[in-house]
Design an enzyme around this catalytic site. Structure first.
Site, PDB file in Angstrom:
ATOM      1  CG  ASP A 115      -0.242  -0.254   2.518  1.00  0.00           C
ATOM      2  OD1 ASP A 115       0.849   0.312   2.725  1.00  0.00           O
ATOM      3  OD2 ASP A 115      -0.773  -1.029   3.331  1.00  0.00           O
ATOM      4  CG  HIS A 130       4.637  -9.710  -0.230  1.00  0.00           C
ATOM      5  ND1 HIS A 130       3.846 -10.030   0.852  1.00  0.00           N
ATOM      6  CD2 HIS A 130       5.565 -10.701  -0.309  1.00  0.00           C
ATOM      7  CE1 HIS A 130       4.277 -11.160   1.400  1.00  0.00           C
ATOM      8  NE2 HIS A 130       5.331 -11.575   0.720  1.00  0.00           N
ATOM      9  CB  CYS A 138       3.776  -5.536 -20.832  1.00  0.00           C
ATOM     10  SG  CYS A 138       3.244  -6.720 -22.097  1.00  0.00           S
ATOM     11  CB  CYS A 141       6.825  -6.950 -24.683  1.00  0.00           C
ATOM     12  SG  CYS A 141       6.200  -5.362 -24.114  1.00  0.00           S
ATOM     13  CB  CYS A 166       3.396  -6.199 -27.300  1.00  0.00           C
ATOM     14  SG  CYS A 166       2.963  -6.841 -25.663  1.00  0.00           S
ATOM     15  N   GLY A 203       2.480  -6.151  13.344  1.00  0.00           N
ATOM     16  CA  GLY A 203       1.329  -6.371  12.471  1.00  0.00           C
ATOM     17  C   GLY A 203       1.521  -7.479  11.468  1.00  0.00           C
ATOM     18  CG  ASN A 229       0.438  -9.864  15.097  1.00  0.00           C
ATOM     19  OD1 ASN A 229       0.122  -9.018  14.261  1.00  0.00           O
ATOM     20  ND2 ASN A 229       0.065 -11.124  15.014  1.00  0.00           N
TER      21      ASN A 229
HETATM   22 ZN    ZN Z   1       3.917  -5.537 -24.008  1.00  0.00          ZN
END
Ligand code: ZN
Length: 261
Positions: A115, A130, A138, A141, A166, A203, A229
């Site tokens: 976030d 992450h 993409c 490509c 592409c 957390g 936590n």
């Molecule tokens: Zn592409």
């Protein structure tokens, strides 16, 4: 929460014990998970109990295979989450970590969150293992761009964002289930964990590997572990201090002795 035991006296002692570890530290690293952003209104979308999944199986929409086969399902699922994330604000826990970096021993934040609230709170060294929503790539490509237009298209046009080069499908740079972590960033996170003299885990239920392995690197360096936590974690038995409290209350108390004064 019903798990809370002991009243304020116990909580105060745990916070004092954690604060004493911070005072001695010269190279502290924080490891944060979804629980750090729930006070900002962002649900823990990896947790089956979060409500985000309802009748959906995460692997049906948010795995790399599912994304390639049925991108429309992924974008339909991620649309409300994108709205929530872009509208969210850093909470006192994010701000406390930025303060601990600026005036205290904190050298890096390793986060499982996508976030971007740590950087928006002012933290400088943040390893987002992450991924994040800043850029999109993409899958066909490799064309990469700022994610702003892609996110706008996801939210407003309800169509699949396509590559200008592409015609392939553009994927926000969040790590899907079954997808490798960003290697270079994870290496930096591993280095920080291996070299720290104190790790604050906040957390995170420490259930998602390999991020959940990072505390072992810290322990190998004899760094104490502080866990803040609500729920239990698989590493509780390794922790030096466990605080079962709200990160937005606890982290500012840990940061309060580190300020410009
Ligand atoms: Zn592409």
């Amino acid at each position: 929460m019903g798990l809370y035991v002991g009243g304020f006296g116990v909580m105060d002692r745990q916070i004092a014990a954690a604060a004493a570890l911070l005072k001695k530290s010269r190279y502290m690293v924080a490891l944060t998970g979804a629980g750090l952003s729930t006070p900002s209104g962002i649900p823990d979308f990896r947790s089956p109990q979060s409500g985000v999944w309802d009748q959906l199986d995460p692997m049906e929409v948010a795995s790399l295979t599912a994304f390639r086969l049925r991108p429309q399902l992924f974008f339909d699922w991620v649309r409300p989450l994108t709205h929530t994330i872009l509208a969210a604000q850093p909470n006192p826990a994010h701000l406390a970590l930025a303060q601990l970096e600026r005036y205290g021993p904190l050298k890096a934040v390793i986060t499982q969150n996508i976030d971007m609230l740590h950087t928006r709170a002012g933290s400088q060294i943040v390893y987002e293992v992450h991924g994040d929503l800043r850029t999109a790539t993409c899958l066909d490509c490799g064309f990469a761009c700022d994610a702003h237009d892609v996110l706008q298209q996801i939210m407003k046009q309800q169509t699949i964002p396509t590559c200008p080069t592409c015609g392939g499908v553009m994927k926000p740079n969040v790590v899907l289930f079954g997808e490798a972590l960003p290697w270079a960033i994870f290496e930096q996170a591993r280095n920080a964990a291996a070299n720290c003299d104190l790790m604050l885990i906040a957390g995170s239920s420490l259930e998602v590997a390999p991020a959940s392995d990072l505390p072992y690197l810290a322990k190998r360096n004899r760094a104490p572990l502080i866990i803040v936590n609500w729920g239990q974690t698989p590493l509780d038995s390794l922790a030096d201090v466990i605080i079962r409290g709200n990160v937005a209350d606890v982290l500012p108390r840990l940061a309060e002795s580190f300020s410009p004064q």
